[in-house]
Motif scaffolding. Structure first.
Motif, PDB file in Angstrom:
ATOM      1  N   THR A 326       0.813  -1.210   0.000  1.00  0.00           N
ATOM      2  CA  THR A 326       0.000   0.000   0.000  1.00  0.00           C
ATOM      3  C   THR A 326       0.850   1.264   0.000  1.00  0.00           C
ATOM      4  O   THR A 326       0.384   2.325  -0.416  1.00  0.00           O
ATOM      5  CB  THR A 326      -0.935   0.022   1.222  1.00  0.00           C
ATOM      6  N   GLU A 327       2.085   1.177   0.489  1.00  0.00           N
ATOM      7  CA  GLU A 327       2.980   2.343   0.515  1.00  0.00           C
ATOM      8  C   GLU A 327       4.312   1.947  -0.112  1.00  0.00           C
ATOM      9  O   GLU A 327       5.361   2.041   0.529  1.00  0.00           O
ATOM     10  CB  GLU A 327       3.174   2.829   1.951  1.00  0.00           C
ATOM     11  N   ALA A 328       4.246   1.533  -1.352  1.00  0.00           N
ATOM     12  CA  ALA A 328       5.442   1.026  -2.038  1.00  0.00           C
ATOM     13  C   ALA A 328       6.209   2.120  -2.765  1.00  0.00           C
ATOM     14  O   ALA A 328       6.956   1.837  -3.699  1.00  0.00           O
ATOM     15  CB  ALA A 328       5.040  -0.077  -3.015  1.00  0.00           C
ATOM     16  N   GLY A 329       6.018   3.359  -2.363  1.00  0.00           N
ATOM     17  CA  GLY A 329       6.786   4.450  -2.937  1.00  0.00           C
ATOM     18  C   GLY A 329       6.288   4.865  -4.314  1.00  0.00           C
ATOM     19  O   GLY A 329       5.181   4.517  -4.742  1.00  0.00           O
ATOM     20  N   GLU A 330       7.118   5.618  -5.019  1.00  0.00           N
ATOM     21  CA  GLU A 330       6.721   6.176  -6.308  1.00  0.00           C
ATOM     22  C   GLU A 330       6.576   5.117  -7.386  1.00  0.00           C
ATOM     23  O   GLU A 330       6.028   5.391  -8.454  1.00  0.00           O
ATOM     24  CB  GLU A 330       7.722   7.249  -6.745  1.00  0.00           C
ATOM     25  N   LEU A 331       7.051   3.891  -7.127  1.00  0.00           N
ATOM     26  CA  LEU A 331       6.862   2.820  -8.100  1.00  0.00           C
ATOM     27  C   LEU A 331       5.379   2.539  -8.320  1.00  0.00           C
ATOM     28  O   LEU A 331       4.963   2.122  -9.409  1.00  0.00           O
ATOM     29  CB  LEU A 331       7.571   1.546  -7.621  1.00  0.00           C
ATOM     30  N   THR A 332       4.553   2.787  -7.306  1.00  0.00           N
ATOM     31  CA  THR A 332       3.119   2.545  -7.441  1.00  0.00           C
ATOM     32  C   THR A 332       2.458   3.514  -8.422  1.00  0.00           C
ATOM     33  O   THR A 332       1.326   3.272  -8.850  1.00  0.00           O
ATOM     34  CB  THR A 332       2.421   2.661  -6.073  1.00  0.00           C
ATOM     35  N   LEU A 333       3.137   4.613  -8.766  1.00  0.00           N
ATOM     36  CA  LEU A 333       2.576   5.543  -9.745  1.00  0.00           C
ATOM     37  C   LEU A 333       2.417   4.871 -11.102  1.00  0.00           C
ATOM     38  O   LEU A 333       1.601   5.289 -11.916  1.00  0.00           O
ATOM     39  CB  LEU A 333       3.481   6.767  -9.884  1.00  0.00           C
ATOM     40  N   PHE A 334       3.221   3.834 -11.356  1.00  0.00           N
ATOM     41  CA  PHE A 334       3.158   3.131 -12.620  1.00  0.00           C
ATOM     42  C   PHE A 334       2.184   1.955 -12.569  1.00  0.00           C
ATOM     43  O   PHE A 334       2.091   1.191 -13.523  1.00  0.00           O
ATOM     44  CB  PHE A 334       4.551   2.599 -12.994  1.00  0.00           C
ATOM     45  N   ILE A 335       1.474   1.808 -11.453  1.00  0.00           N
ATOM     46  CA  ILE A 335       0.647   0.608 -11.290  1.00  0.00           C
ATOM     47  C   ILE A 335      -0.757   1.005 -10.844  1.00  0.00           C
ATOM     48  O   ILE A 335      -1.005   1.298  -9.673  1.00  0.00           O
ATOM     49  CB  ILE A 335       1.280  -0.357 -10.273  1.00  0.00           C
ATOM     50  N   ASN A 336      -1.685   1.066 -11.789  1.00  0.00           N
ATOM     51  CA  ASN A 336      -3.111   1.144 -11.529  1.00  0.00           C
ATOM     52  C   ASN A 336      -3.798   0.287 -12.589  1.00  0.00           C
ATOM     53  O   ASN A 336      -3.136  -0.310 -13.444  1.00  0.00           O
ATOM     54  CB  ASN A 336      -3.607   2.599 -11.544  1.00  0.00           C
ATOM     55  N   GLU A 337      -5.117   0.207 -12.549  1.00  0.00           N
ATOM     56  CA  GLU A 337      -5.817  -0.710 -13.449  1.00  0.00           C
ATOM     57  C   GLU A 337      -5.543  -0.393 -14.913  1.00  0.00           C
ATOM     58  O   GLU A 337      -5.283  -1.293 -15.730  1.00  0.00           O
ATOM     59  CB  GLU A 337      -7.322  -0.648 -13.169  1.00  0.00           C
ATOM     60  N   SER A 338      -5.565   0.880 -15.261  1.00  0.00           N
ATOM     61  CA  SER A 338      -5.295   1.268 -16.639  1.00  0.00           C
ATOM     62  C   SER A 338      -3.877   0.913 -17.052  1.00  0.00           C
ATOM     63  O   SER A 338      -3.640   0.373 -18.138  1.00  0.00           O
ATOM     64  CB  SER A 338      -5.532   2.771 -16.812  1.00  0.00           C
ATOM     65  N   GLN A 339      -2.920   1.204 -16.156  1.00  0.00           N
ATOM     66  CA  GLN A 339      -1.525   0.942 -16.477  1.00  0.00           C
ATOM     67  C   GLN A 339      -1.242  -0.556 -16.591  1.00  0.00           C
ATOM     68  O   GLN A 339      -0.513  -1.004 -17.481  1.00  0.00           O
ATOM     69  CB  GLN A 339      -0.625   1.556 -15.403  1.00  0.00           C
ATOM     70  N   VAL A 340      -1.818  -1.355 -15.684  1.00  0.00           N
ATOM     71  CA  VAL A 340      -1.591  -2.799 -15.725  1.00  0.00           C
ATOM     72  C   VAL A 340      -2.192  -3.399 -16.996  1.00  0.00           C
ATOM     73  O   VAL A 340      -1.578  -4.248 -17.649  1.00  0.00           O
ATOM     74  CB  VAL A 340      -2.172  -3.475 -14.466  1.00  0.00           C
ATOM     75  N   ALA A 341      -3.390  -2.957 -17.355  1.00  0.00           N
ATOM     76  CA  ALA A 341      -4.007  -3.452 -18.592  1.00  0.00           C
ATOM     77  C   ALA A 341      -3.148  -3.101 -19.810  1.00  0.00           C
ATOM     78  O   ALA A 341      -2.984  -3.903 -20.730  1.00  0.00           O
ATOM     79  CB  ALA A 341      -5.410  -2.868 -18.746  1.00  0.00           C
ATOM     80  N   PHE A 342      -2.580  -1.902 -19.796  1.00  0.00           N
ATOM     81  CA  PHE A 342      -1.711  -1.467 -20.897  1.00  0.00           C
ATOM     82  C   PHE A 342      -0.455  -2.332 -20.970  1.00  0.00           C
ATOM     83  O   PHE A 342      -0.034  -2.760 -22.045  1.00  0.00           O
ATOM     84  CB  PHE A 342      -1.349   0.004 -20.668  1.00  0.00           C
ATOM     85  N   LEU A 343       0.143  -2.611 -19.798  1.00  0.00           N
ATOM     86  CA  LEU A 343       1.330  -3.466 -19.759  1.00  0.00           C
ATOM     87  C   LEU A 343       1.009  -4.880 -20.219  1.00  0.00           C
ATOM     88  O   LEU A 343       1.802  -5.520 -20.916  1.00  0.00           O
ATOM     89  CB  LEU A 343       1.906  -3.498 -18.343  1.00  0.00           C
ATOM     90  N   GLU A 344      -0.152  -5.390 -19.816  1.00  0.00           N
ATOM     91  CA  GLU A 344      -0.543  -6.740 -20.229  1.00  0.00           C
ATOM     92  C   GLU A 344      -0.680  -6.828 -21.741  1.00  0.00           C
ATOM     93  O   GLU A 344      -0.257  -7.810 -22.362  1.00  0.00           O
ATOM     94  CB  GLU A 344      -1.842  -7.138 -19.535  1.00  0.00           C
ATOM     95  N   ASP A 345      -1.280  -5.810 -22.339  1.00  0.00           N
ATOM     96  CA  ASP A 345      -1.400  -5.796 -23.807  1.00  0.00           C
ATOM     97  C   ASP A 345      -0.018  -5.778 -24.458  1.00  0.00           C
ATOM     98  O   ASP A 345       0.217  -6.442 -25.470  1.00  0.00           O
ATOM     99  CB  ASP A 345      -2.198  -4.567 -24.265  1.00  0.00           C
ATOM    100  N   MET A 346       0.893  -5.006 -23.870  1.00  0.00           N
ATOM    101  CA  MET A 346       2.232  -4.899 -24.424  1.00  0.00           C
ATOM    102  C   MET A 346       2.993  -6.223 -24.262  1.00  0.00           C
ATOM    103  O   MET A 346       3.682  -6.671 -25.181  1.00  0.00           O
ATOM    104  CB  MET A 346       2.984  -3.772 -23.719  1.00  0.00           C
ATOM    105  N   MET A 347       2.853  -6.861 -23.089  1.00  0.00           N
ATOM    106  CA  MET A 347       3.560  -8.116 -22.846  1.00  0.00           C
ATOM    107  C   MET A 347       2.996  -9.270 -23.665  1.00  0.00           C
ATOM    108  O   MET A 347       3.709 -10.219 -23.975  1.00  0.00           O
ATOM    109  CB  MET A 347       3.503  -8.474 -21.353  1.00  0.00           C
TER     110      MET A 347
END
Length: 557
Positions: A326-347
């Motif tokens: 829950t407090e994983a620092g600024e790395l969490t800025l790259f991780i939300n539902e939209s971002q994860v879905a985008f990464l999944e499409d890319m991977m």
């Protein structure tokens, strides 16, 4: 196709964050007025300061000082005018944008953080330290060398461009070769499956402790971060202290491994290693150690083993490893539902997350140190940092399989299933509170990947004695901290399982700072948890086939 252009950053996630901020700011006229007043006040300060450039009685940083972790303007040349005014004007502008993007009522905190972070990255591009005409260090060297530094900088830029266009070995790779100058601790590969090689290291003492150490490194990095050069190898230090050491070396996955699951790393990794150690050293328990993502995996494994009554772990050690995200620092800025879905499409297209996306995200977290300071040094000053074993290791990047990375982001980062008791192993949930094994946990003070206050949460998640160490340095340099190397310090304190909880700030204020490496503290703690020394075990089993010597084959993949 879009991901290739954006570097894996979701435009939708970024747009939603800015829309949230802009809409709430538009509906707050009083906040707009305050922001306008701040802008006028800052401009007036700069104008007044410019009228007194020649006044020797004025402090160089009278308007605003750089933050403690901002080293762009630390050289004495920046205290001279007009460069000091350039730096202060930039810092004031940076501070104004920070105030303008934060503290707006109604804005989602996650969106606020995204806007603040992304604008800071944009502003950092225009820092006066990034331009020859406004950087006094560059101007001074240009006059002294007759412009030679700019020629060398141009050559450095061309060399880096060729490295991008024709990826291959870096310049430091010739000096730091795996198996010859790094990852040189002698040992034998005692297990090889489709995911890991297990290395057993040769003893360096006549007698060893009966309980071996199993190290589970992260698979977002090569294992030899813990066996760099002989002088800073944790493996060599442990064997010199009379411990038998086993290390997991993960295979670098390719497109064919797209369906490797997160649980495969537990079953084919930690559990398979434990079975092999049990064959080599029967009827003994193990000191389990996990680093970064390997520590998260080890925590999951330990919770599942505790649930099932498996007591093969004598102790558990975690290096810069998170169990609550829950407090994983600024790395969490790259991780939300939209971002994860985008990464999944890319991977999905490749079957894995490429090394460049992951490296780019980590560099952004420390852009001043890892990007812009390099631009100034390499291209303007015409210098190159001396190659080091840590730099060579950092360039030896790895990939992450599609399914595993998707499960990791969704179950741990997005849903925080492990900390909240929803993470399932073999169809049944696991809970960290089932862990009663003594723990030694290390956080690092300047960790941008696993912030130390996040790793500190282990205190109230497990029902065990916890010895917590806060080491100086960052995610890597704070862990690779051999005795005798200058600049290391640490704080340490033990909490019994039934002792009252102490918050991280209180813990930091009451725990005395000790100069030097924390490695001796850890080995002393391991010694207290171990039996008396005896004869070293054999390398491998009598019936095992010859799988080769350390560092093995997978480290070269």
């Amino acid at each position: 196709m879009l991901a290739r252009v954006t570097g894996g950053i979701s435009p939708a996630a970024l747009s939603m964050a800015y829309l949230d901020w802009a809409c709430h700011l538009a509906a707050a006229p009083q906040r707009q007025l305050q922001i306008a007043r701040d802008a006028w006040h800052g401009a007036r300060q700069v104008a007044q300061q410019s009228l007194h450039l020649a006044d020797p009685n004025r402090s160089p940083w009278e308007l605003i000082k750089p933050q403690a972790n901002d080293h762009r303007f630390s050289k004495p040349q920046w205290a001279t005018q007009p460069f000091n005014l350039f730096a202060q004007a930039f810092l004031l502008g940076e501070d104004w944008w920070h105030k303008a993007t934060t503290g707006i009522r109604g804005v989602n905190p996650a969106n606020e953080a995204v806007v603040d972070f992304s604008l800071r990255q944009l502003l950092d591009m225009f820092a006066p330290s990034n331009f020859a005409a406004t950087n006094p260090e560059v101007l001074e060297k240009t006059f002294q060398s007759g412009g030679e530094n700019l020629v060398f900088g141009w050559q450095n830029w061309l060399a880096d461009l060729m490295q991008v266009l024709q990826p291959g070995k870096t310049a430091s790779a010739a000096e730091f070769v795996v198996g010859r100058t790094v990852a040189t601790a002698p040992g034998k590969v005692v297990l090889r499956n489709r995911l890991i090689e297990l290395i057993q290291y040769a003893p360096t003492t006549e007698q060893v402790r009966p309980e071996p150490i199993l190290i589970v490194p992260a698979w977002i990095m090569k294992y030899y971060i813990l066996d760099l050069s002989p002088h800073n190898s944790l493996v060599r230090y442990l064997t010199d202290q009379g411990f038998t050491v086993f290390m997991i070396s993960w295979r670098n996955p390719g497109a064919a491994d797209r369906d490797l699951a997160f649980d495969d790393y537990r079953s084919l990794g930690v559990m398979a290693a434990l079975e092999t150690i049990g064959d080599i050293i029967p009827n003994t328990r193990v000191h389990a150690t996990g680093y970064c993502l390997g520590g998260t995996l080890l925590s999951i494994t330990a919770a599942a083993m505790a649930r099932d009554g498996d007591d093969r772990f004598k102790t558990i050690t975690l290096f810069a490893a998170q169990t609550d995200f829950t407090e994983a620092g600024e790395l969490t800025l790259f991780i939300n539902e939209s971002q994860v879905a985008f990464l999944e499409d890319m991977m999905w297209e490749r079957g894995y997350l490429d090394t460049t996306q992951m490296a780019g995200a980590f560099q952004l977290l420390r852009s001043n140190d890892l990007i812009w300071s390099r631009v100034s040094r390499d291209y303007l000053l015409g210098e190159r940092a001396n190659p080091s074993d840590l730099m060579a290791w950092n360039a030896d990047a790895t990939r992450l399989p599609y399914r595993m990375h998707s499960e990791y982001l969704r179950k741990l980062f997005l849903n925080n299933d492990l900390a909240e008791g929803r993470y399932r192993v073999e169809g049944k949930p696991v809970s960290l509170s089932d862990i009663h094994t003594p723990m030694f946990v290390v956080g690092t003070l300047r960790d941008h990947v696993a912030p130390w206050k996040s790793t500190y949460k282990i205190h109230y998640e497990v029902d065990a004695d916890v010895t917590f160490v806060l080491a100086s340095g960052g995610h890597n340099a704070g862990i690779v901290a051999p005795p005798g190397e200058q600049g290391h310090s640490h704080q340490v304190r033990t909490k019994a399982a039934d002792a009252p909880y102490l918050g991280p700030d209180e813990w930091q204020s009451v725990s005395p700072r000790i100069e030097g490496s924390w490695w001796p503290i850890w080995t002393a703690w391991l010694g207290q948890q171990s039996g008396g020394p005896g004869e070293p075990p054999q390398l491998g089993t009598n019936g095992s086939r010859d799988l080769g010597s350390a560092p093995g084959e997978y480290v070269h993949s």
